[in-house]
Design a protein around this motif. Structure first.
Motif, PDB file in Angstrom:
ATOM      1  N   GLU A  40       0.825  -1.201   0.000  1.00 41.54           N
ATOM      2  CA  GLU A  40       0.000   0.000   0.000  1.00 41.54           C
ATOM      3  C   GLU A  40       0.864   1.258   0.000  1.00 41.54           C
ATOM      4  N   ASN A  41       0.222   2.400  -0.213  1.00 38.22           N
ATOM      5  CA  ASN A  41       0.934   3.676  -0.141  1.00 38.22           C
ATOM      6  C   ASN A  41       1.545   3.817   1.247  1.00 38.22           C
ATOM      7  N   GLY A  42       2.829   4.094   1.269  1.00 43.42           N
ATOM      8  CA  GLY A  42       3.489   4.280   2.554  1.00 43.42           C
ATOM      9  C   GLY A  42       4.000   2.985   3.167  1.00 43.42           C
ATOM     10  N   ALA A  43       3.910   1.863   2.431  1.00 43.33           N
ATOM     11  CA  ALA A  43       4.357   0.571   2.961  1.00 43.33           C
ATOM     12  C   ALA A  43       5.873   0.507   3.107  1.00 43.33           C
ATOM     13  N   GLY A  44       6.586   1.355   2.358  1.00 41.63           N
ATOM     14  CA  GLY A  44       8.046   1.378   2.482  1.00 41.63           C
ATOM     15  C   GLY A  44       8.795   0.954   1.220  1.00 41.63           C
ATOM     16  N   LYS A  45       8.074   0.801   0.113  1.00 41.70           N
ATOM     17  CA  LYS A  45       8.700   0.330  -1.133  1.00 41.70           C
ATOM     18  C   LYS A  45       9.807   1.265  -1.605  1.00 41.70           C
ATOM     19  N   SER A  46       9.461   2.547  -1.751  1.00 42.40           N
ATOM     20  CA  SER A  46      10.450   3.505  -2.253  1.00 42.40           C
ATOM     21  C   SER A  46      11.610   3.656  -1.263  1.00 42.40           C
ATOM     22  N   THR A  47      11.307   3.570   0.029  1.00 47.07           N
ATOM     23  CA  THR A  47      12.369   3.694   1.031  1.00 47.07           C
ATOM     24  C   THR A  47      13.370   2.543   0.887  1.00 47.07           C
ATOM     25  N   LEU A  48      12.861   1.329   0.675  1.00 46.91           N
ATOM     26  CA  LEU A  48      13.737   0.173   0.492  1.00 46.91           C
ATOM     27  C   LEU A  48      14.662   0.394  -0.705  1.00 46.91           C
ATOM     28  N   ILE A  49      14.069   0.934  -1.769  1.00 48.10           N
ATOM     29  CA  ILE A  49      14.830   1.196  -2.990  1.00 48.10           C
ATOM     30  C   ILE A  49      15.875   2.288  -2.762  1.00 48.10           C
ATOM     31  N   LYS A  50      15.523   3.260  -1.954  1.00 45.73           N
ATOM     32  CA  LYS A  50      16.473   4.343  -1.691  1.00 45.73           C
ATOM     33  C   LYS A  50      17.629   3.853  -0.812  1.00 45.73           C
ATOM     34  N   VAL A  51      17.362   2.880   0.032  1.00 47.83           N
ATOM     35  CA  VAL A  51      18.442   2.271   0.816  1.00 47.83           C
ATOM     36  C   VAL A  51      19.386   1.549  -0.156  1.00 47.83           C
ATOM     37  N   LEU A  52      18.799   0.845  -1.101  1.00 47.12           N
ATOM     38  CA  LEU A  52      19.611   0.124  -2.085  1.00 47.12           C
ATOM     39  C   LEU A  52      20.417   1.097  -2.950  1.00 47.12           C
ATOM     40  N   GLY A  53      19.836   2.234  -3.230  1.00 48.82           N
ATOM     41  CA  GLY A  53      20.481   3.200  -4.114  1.00 48.82           C
ATOM     42  C   GLY A  53      21.447   4.148  -3.421  1.00 48.82           C
ATOM     43  N   GLY A  54      21.666   3.961  -2.136  1.00 48.77           N
ATOM     44  CA  GLY A  54      22.625   4.806  -1.424  1.00 48.77           C
ATOM     45  C   GLY A  54      22.096   6.191  -1.072  1.00 48.77           C
ATOM     46  N   ILE A  55      20.777   6.383  -1.182  1.00 46.36           N
ATOM     47  CA  ILE A  55      20.205   7.683  -0.841  1.00 46.36           C
ATOM     48  C   ILE A  55      19.946   7.745   0.665  1.00 46.36           C
ATOM     49  N   TYR A  56      19.483   6.637   1.249  1.00 42.01           N
ATOM     50  CA  TYR A  56      19.349   6.536   2.703  1.00 42.01           C
ATOM     51  C   TYR A  56      20.312   5.474   3.220  1.00 42.01           C
ATOM     52  N   THR A  57      20.887   5.711   4.375  1.00 38.04           N
ATOM     53  CA  THR A  57      21.684   4.679   5.032  1.00 38.04           C
ATOM     54  C   THR A  57      20.752   3.925   5.963  1.00 38.04           C
ATOM     55  N   PRO A  58      20.746   2.593   5.888  1.00 28.82           N
ATOM     56  CA  PRO A  58      19.849   1.854   6.791  1.00 28.82           C
ATOM     57  C   PRO A  58      20.346   1.961   8.232  1.00 28.82           C
ATOM     58  N   ASP A  59      19.411   1.864   9.192  1.00 26.16           N
ATOM     59  CA  ASP A  59      19.810   1.895  10.601  1.00 26.16           C
ATOM     60  C   ASP A  59      20.418   0.547  10.997  1.00 26.16           C
ATOM     61  N   GLU A  60      20.013  -0.473  10.264  1.00 31.90           N
ATOM     62  CA  GLU A  60      20.451  -1.823  10.572  1.00 31.90           C
ATOM     63  C   GLU A  60      20.291  -2.645   9.310  1.00 31.90           C
ATOM     64  N   GLY A  61      21.016  -3.769   9.213  1.00 32.16           N
ATOM     65  CA  GLY A  61      20.803  -4.673   8.098  1.00 32.16           C
ATOM     66  C   GLY A  61      22.002  -4.793   7.180  1.00 32.16           C
TER      67      GLY A  61
END
Ligand SMILES: Nc1ncnc2c1ncn2[C@@H]1O[C@H](COP(=O)(O)OP(=O)(O)OP(=O)(O)O)[C@@H](O)[C@H]1O
Ligand SMILES: [Mg+2]
Length: 494
Positions: A40-61
């Motif tokens: 759903e909207n806001g489920a975290g799809k784009s965020t996951l992709i941004k972690v993969l793309g180096g735009i966000y650093t994950p807190d863990e993982g």
């Protein structure tokens, strides 16, 4: 033989102030597959992709590329790892040419200078090789959204990436371009590229995807093989419940004609269009991209000033010269391109929800902060918008939630006539169903609604009557008892 695993993401966590966007998410991508991410909207799809793309650093993982653990700390590292991403919001530079955008950061050089001639020749070769009718020397800002999308794809392909990510690539392109995109995707997977594909169009799953991973509220739910699962199963995993009545529509007797348009032309795309809208009616507008539907509505909403033809409201001829005047007449328009035509991304949810009401009434009512808060909260609840607070910046909401804010803003003006241009674009299945229920309720209460949509099932299931446009003209009108996809396509196609 075991399939080759290109990418593994394990136990990914990411929080923003007030939002736990990713909660222990796992994901795996194999060579040669198209792997969808649903949620759903806001489920975290784009965020996951941004972690993969180096735009966000994950807190863990952890992230593994072909078995090797990597630290993707920025966009350049992601590129070096063979990852190319086409983001949900396009990121091309509008005042640079197509060629310059494709080779941005890796321009061919001649001594100390960029070899612009070679750059454009190389870019043109790529565009031609993929059969794209685009001139490498055009400024990107002059291209349609669809064409910009194509440029993004060529750019990604030209980096020789092993992992290609597409975040809602088909939300604003025509059917022809979609089939073109799918062909390009098939060519790439045949070469062993792995593609991560995010879309809210369930029908695309069968057509192009091999596996699908479902996310809900930032959590990983499951990964399934598309051929071995069902749509209903995926939807219930996505929304956490069964969606029974997907479309809600109570047909009622319509009232009198409230809006009548005769022979409207805008000297450009609209060429003598006529139609009538009744009180309490949902009026669908179907047609191919470029048929002139949005442009016709722009005339009615006062965005196009020098139109010809006659507009009657409640039987009285009116001359609407600006959106402010249109609003005074009780007309509201939710535009199709929310990013360029209305949302203030660096302003709050509250500001974005109340701006039109305030603009219009600031002279008359004493604006009190509680009232503003109350209005905002009302539309957040009504649209089930996911936001940590009314103060959140709209640019930080997920794509679909931004769309809900836009609809809420115009509903807040309590219009008599509500024009919705592609209202469910980029909106998840659960929220779509909610939007249908809201439109139905508003119509029942007497609001007249014009619904422009490229999704035929949506038009067919929601409209009292459907007008079909082609080349700037209204080609025909179909009542809800007789309307079918075939009849619409017959009128819409050249
Ligand atoms: N930069 C940010 N700052 C604060 N919150 C954010 C930021 N980016 C995303 N979020 C929040 O994280 C959550 C996940 O958002 P995300 O964009 O990943 O959703 P999505 O699954 O891509 O949704 P959509 O289908 O609407 O595109 C949302 O609640 C969103 O508001
Ligand atoms: Mg998204």
């Amino acid at each position: 033989m075991e399939p080759k695993v290109l990418l593994k993401m394990k136990n990914i966590h990411k929080s923003f102030p007030g939002v736990h966007a990713l909660k222990s998410v796992d994901f795996e991508l194999r060579a040669g597959e198209v792997h969808a991410i649903l949620g759903e909207n806001g489920a975290g799809k784009s965020t996951l992709i941004k972690v993969l793309g180096g735009i966000y650093t994950p807190d863990e993982g952890e992230i593994y590329i072909e078995g090797k653990k990597v630290e993707i700390k920025d966009v350049v590292t992601a590129q070096k790892c063979g990852i190319a991403i086409i983001h949900q919001e396009l990121v091309l530079v509008p005042y640079m040419t197509v060629g310059e955008n494709i080779f941005l950061g890796r321009e061919p050089m001649k001594g100390k200078f960029v070899d612009r001639k070679k750059l454009h020749e190389e870019a043109q070769k790529l565009l031609d090789a993929y059969g794209m009718d685009i001139d490498a020397r055009t400024m990107v800002g002059k291209l349609t959204i669809a064409k910009q999308q194509m440029v993004e794809i060529i750019k990604a392909i030209s980096c020789q990436s092993k992992i290609l990510v597409m975040d809602e690539p088909t939300s604003s392109i025509s059917d022809k371009e979609v089939s073109f995109l799918f062909n390009t995707m098939r060519t790439l997977t045949a070469k062993g590229v792995g593609i991560i594909y995010i879309s809210h169009k369930m029908s695309e799953l069968d057509e192009i995807c091999d596996r699908v991973t479902v996310m809900r509220d930032g959590s990983y739910i499951a990964t399934e093989v598309v051929k071995e699962t069902t749509k209903d199963r995926l939807i219930s995993m996505m929304v956490g419940r069964d969606l029974k009545n997907y479309y809600t529509r109570d047909y009622a007797n319509q009232g009198e004609v409230i809006l009548k348009c005769e022979n409207i032309s805008d000297n450009h795309m609209v060429k003598g269009a006529s139609f009538e809208l009744r009180k309490g009616e949902i009026l669908g507008f179907a047609g191919l991209v470029g048929a002139g539907r949005s442009e016709l509505m722009k005339c009615i909403f006062g965005l196009t000033k020098n139109y010809t033809g006659d507009i009657y409201l409640d039987g009285k001829k009116v001359n609407i010269k600006s959106p402010t005047e249109a609003m005074r007449h009780g007309i509201a328009l939710v535009p199709e391109d929310r990013k360029h035509e209305g949302l203030y991304l660096i302003q709050s949810v509250k500001f974005n929800t109340t701006i039109e009401v305030l603009k219009e009434f600031i002279k008359f009512i004493h604006v009190n902060k509680n009232k503003e808060e109350e209005i905002t909260q009302r539309y957040i609840d009504m649209m089930a918008t996911k936001t940590p607070s009314t103060k959140q910046l709209v640019g930080k909401l997920s794509g679909g939630n931004q769309q809900k804010i836009m609809i809420g803003r115009w509903l807040a003006t309590s219009p008599k006539i509500l024009i919705l241009d592609e209202p469910t674009r980029g909106v998840d299945v659960g929220a779509k169903s909610e939007i249908y229920a809201i439109i139905n309720k508003l119509a029942k209460e007497g609001m007249s609604i014009i619904l422009i949509s490229s999704e035929l099932p949506e038009i067919i299931n929601m409209s009292d009557r459907v007008y079909v446009m082609r080349d700037g003209k209204v080609m025909g009108c179909l009542g809800h008892e007789e309307v079918t996809q075939e009849k619409i396509m017959k009128l819409a196609a050249r």
